[in-house]
Design an enzyme around this catalytic site. Structure first.
Site, PDB file in Angstrom:
ATOM      1  N   TYR A 141      75.996  75.061  24.536  1.00 32.56           N
ATOM      2  CA  TYR A 141      75.413  73.760  24.209  1.00 32.56           C
ATOM      3  C   TYR A 141      76.470  72.686  23.975  1.00 32.56           C
ATOM      4  O   TYR A 141      76.158  71.503  23.929  1.00 32.56           O
ATOM      5  CB  TYR A 141      74.509  73.876  22.970  1.00 32.56           C
ATOM      6  CG  TYR A 141      73.227  74.644  23.213  1.00 32.56           C
ATOM      7  CD1 TYR A 141      72.959  75.215  24.452  1.00 32.56           C
ATOM      8  CD2 TYR A 141      72.290  74.803  22.208  1.00 32.56           C
ATOM      9  CE1 TYR A 141      71.807  75.932  24.678  1.00 32.56           C
ATOM     10  CE2 TYR A 141      71.122  75.510  22.430  1.00 32.56           C
ATOM     11  CZ  TYR A 141      70.883  76.078  23.662  1.00 32.56           C
ATOM     12  OH  TYR A 141      69.732  76.785  23.876  1.00 32.56           O
ATOM     13  N   LYS A 188      76.386  89.171  26.619  1.00 34.29           N
ATOM     14  CA  LYS A 188      76.080  89.506  28.010  1.00 34.29           C
ATOM     15  C   LYS A 188      77.392  89.924  28.656  1.00 34.29           C
ATOM     16  O   LYS A 188      77.852  89.330  29.645  1.00 34.29           O
ATOM     17  CB  LYS A 188      75.423  88.287  28.687  1.00 34.29           C
ATOM     18  CG  LYS A 188      74.910  88.525  30.096  1.00 34.29           C
ATOM     19  CD  LYS A 188      73.685  89.421  30.160  1.00 34.29           C
ATOM     20  CE  LYS A 188      73.348  89.715  31.616  1.00 34.29           C
ATOM     21  NZ  LYS A 188      72.279  90.726  31.766  1.00 34.29           N
ATOM     22  N   ASP A 220      69.544  90.402  27.278  1.00 37.10           N
ATOM     23  CA  ASP A 220      68.245  90.688  27.915  1.00 37.10           C
ATOM     24  C   ASP A 220      67.606  91.911  27.278  1.00 37.10           C
ATOM     25  O   ASP A 220      66.408  91.936  26.978  1.00 37.10           O
ATOM     26  CB  ASP A 220      68.392  90.846  29.444  1.00 37.10           C
ATOM     27  CG  ASP A 220      69.568  91.710  29.862  1.00 37.10           C
ATOM     28  OD1 ASP A 220      70.382  92.114  28.993  1.00 37.10           O
ATOM     29  OD2 ASP A 220      69.688  92.007  31.072  1.00 37.10           O
ATOM     30  N   ASP A 244      69.340  80.712  20.029  1.00 35.70           N
ATOM     31  CA  ASP A 244      68.238  79.752  20.136  1.00 35.70           C
ATOM     32  C   ASP A 244      67.015  80.451  20.749  1.00 35.70           C
ATOM     33  O   ASP A 244      65.901  80.384  20.224  1.00 35.70           O
ATOM     34  CB  ASP A 244      68.688  78.576  21.016  1.00 35.70           C
ATOM     35  CG  ASP A 244      67.684  77.445  21.063  1.00 35.70           C
ATOM     36  OD1 ASP A 244      66.801  77.391  20.180  1.00 35.70           O
ATOM     37  OD2 ASP A 244      67.771  76.612  21.991  1.00 35.70           O
ATOM     38  N   ASP A 248      63.326  81.959  18.687  1.00 37.19           N
ATOM     39  CA  ASP A 248      61.950  81.570  19.030  1.00 37.19           C
ATOM     40  C   ASP A 248      61.128  82.818  19.296  1.00 37.19           C
ATOM     41  O   ASP A 248      59.991  82.959  18.840  1.00 37.19           O
ATOM     42  CB  ASP A 248      61.918  80.674  20.283  1.00 37.19           C
ATOM     43  CG  ASP A 248      61.789  79.194  19.941  1.00 37.19           C
ATOM     44  OD1 ASP A 248      62.347  78.783  18.901  1.00 37.19           O
ATOM     45  OD2 ASP A 248      61.148  78.442  20.709  1.00 37.19           O
TER      46      ASP A 248
END
Ligand code: IPM
Ligand code: MG
Length: 353
Positions: A141, A188, A220, A244, A248
Site C-alpha cells: 500500500y 507468500k 492463500d 487487510d 475482513d
C-alpha cells in the site's frame, strides 16, 4: 486531562463515533481519569471543507493528542479523484504513515451469543479467539506506484526493510507470549521475494522467543484455514495487504464486520478505529453497528491509557446487551430485538450501570 482527537470522517463514521464517545464518557464517569474530546476533519469531509483529505490542522492535532478515535473514510462522492487525493490514500493511509502507526491489532473473538450470527457453522466458529497483527505503514500500500504507456500499464511495489519486518514480528511474538504462545506468520514465500525476506527475518527474531511455537503459512492457505478451522490460530502476523484482506474475512467468524475493532500503534501513540469502511449504502439511516467503534474505544483505554478494568467493563457491557437479545440489523436474526445505532450506544451505556 488526556486529549482524545475524534475524527468521525465519512459515511457511518459520523454516526458511530459519537456512540463510542458516549460509552467512554460513561465508563469514566466516576473515575479519576477523564478524557477531553476534541474534533477534527479527515477524509471526504475534510476534502469538502478544506480541500485536503488530511488537513495540516488535523495532523498537528493528531500529533499533539494522547489518542485518536477514528470513524471511517471514503464514499462515492470522492471515488473519481486521483488516488493520492482520495479519502483512503490521502486521509487514512496518510495519517497512519505520518504518525508511524505500524502495528495494527485486530482481535477476533467469538462471543457465545453471536455464534448464530455467523454465516459459518457453530462448530467451526464457537472457539475462535485470535488476533491479527497487520503491518500498517509499509508493503504494497505504500510502495512506489504508477502508470506506464505503450503498452498501457500500471504498477504497485511491495517493499519491506528489515527494520519494518522486525518490529511488527517482534510485537507478534510478544503478543503470543501473553496468549497461547502460537504465532503464525502469513506470507507468500513460494512466489514473492519480499515474503522470502519476511520469513528470513521472522526466523531470526524467533531465536529470542523459544517458548513461542512459530509456523509459516501461505496467505492463500491462511484464507482457507481461517474458514476451515479458525481455532487453530492464536496470533497471526502479516504484511499490510494480506492483513487487510484476512481481517475482513476473519470478521465474518464473529458474525459481522461491524464487530471488529482495531488499534493502530506506534509505541504509546495509538489510533483506534473499526476495521470496517464508511458503508455509504447505509449511512445516515441510524442502522450501522457502532459496536466495533465502541470496542475500539475499549482498546484505547487498554493500550493508550492502561485502564484495563475499564476496557473490560465496556467489553462486558456489550456482551450483556447482546445476551439480552439486542442486535443491530447486521447481526439480527428473526426474533432478535433490533436496535438502531444510537439506541445500541444507549443500551451499552445502560449496561455499564
Ligand atoms: C481497513 C480499510 C482501509 C485499509 C481502507 C479504507 C483504505 O479497508 O482499515 O482495513 O485498506 O487499510
Ligand atoms: Mg480493510
Amino acid at each position: 486531562m488526556p486529549n482524545v482527537l475524534v475524527l468521525p470522517g465519512d459515511g457511518i463514521g459520523v454516526e458511530i463515533t459519537p456512540e463510542a464517545v458516549k460509552v467512554l464518557e460513561a465508563v469514566l464517569k466516576d473515575h479519576s481519569t477523564k478524557l477531553n474530546f476534541e474534533y477534527g476533519l479527515i477524509g471526504g469531509a475534510a476534502i469538502d471543507e478544506v480541500g485536503k483529505a488530511l488537513p495540516d490542522a488535523t495532523l498537528a492535532a493528531a500529533q499533539a493528542a494522547d489518542a485518536i478515535l477514528l470513524g471511517s473514510v471514503g464514499g462515492p462522492k470522492w471515488d473519481t479523484l486521483p488516488a493520492p487525493q482520495r479519502p483512503e490514500l490521502g486521509g487514512l493511509l496518510a495519517i497512519r504513515k505520518a504518525l508511524g502507526l505500524f502495528a495494527n491489532i485486530r482481535p477476533v473473538k467469538m462471543l457465545p451469543m453471536l455464534v448464530e450470527a455467523s454465516t459459518l457453522r457453530t462448530e467451526v466458529v464457537k472457539n475462535v479467539d485470535l488476533v491479527v497483527l497487520r503491518e500498517l505503514t509499509g508493503g504494497l500500500y505504500f510502495g512506489e506506484k504508477g502508470r506506464g504507456t505503450n503498452p498501457r500499464s500500471a504498477f504497485d511495489t511491495l517493499v519491506y526493510t528489515e527494520e519494518e519486518i522486525k518490529r511488527i514480528v517482534e510485537l507478534g511474538f510478544q503478543t503470543a507470549v501473553k496468549r497461547r504462545k502460537k504465532l503464525c506468520s502469513v506470507d507468500k514465500a513460494n512466489v514473492l521475494e519480499s515474503s522470502r525476506f519476511w520469513r528470513e527475518i521472522t526466523l531470526e527474531v524467533a531465536k529470542n522467543y523459544p517458548e513461542v511455537e512459530l509456523t509459516h503459512m501461505y496467505v492463500d492457505n491462511a484464507a482457507m484455514q481461517l474458514v476451515r478451522l479458525p481455532e487453530q490460530f492464536d496470533v497471526i502476523v502479516t504484511e499490510n495487504m494480506f492483513g487487510d484482506i484476512l481481517t475482513d474475512l476473519a470478521s465474518m467468524l464473529m458474525g459481522s464486520i461491524g464487530m471488529i475493532s482495531s488499534a493502530s500503534l506506534n509505541g504509546s501513540k495509538g489510533l483506534y478505529e473499526p476495521a470496517h469502511g464508511s458503508a455509504p449504502d447505509i449511512a445516515g439511516k441510524n442502522i450501522a453497528n457502532p459496536l466495533a467503534t465502541i470496542l475500539s474505544g475499549a482498546l484505547m483505554l487498554r493500550y493508550s491509557f492502561g485502564l484495563e478494568d475499564e476496557a473490560q467493563k465496556i467489553e462486558r457491557a456489550i456482551e450483556r446487551v447482546l445476551q439480552e437479545g439486542y442486535r443491530t440489523p447486521d447481526l439480527a436474526k428473526p426474533g432478535d430485538k433490533v436496535l438502531g445505532t444510537r439506541e445500541m450506544g444507549n443500551a451499552v451505556v445502560e449496561a455499564l450501570k
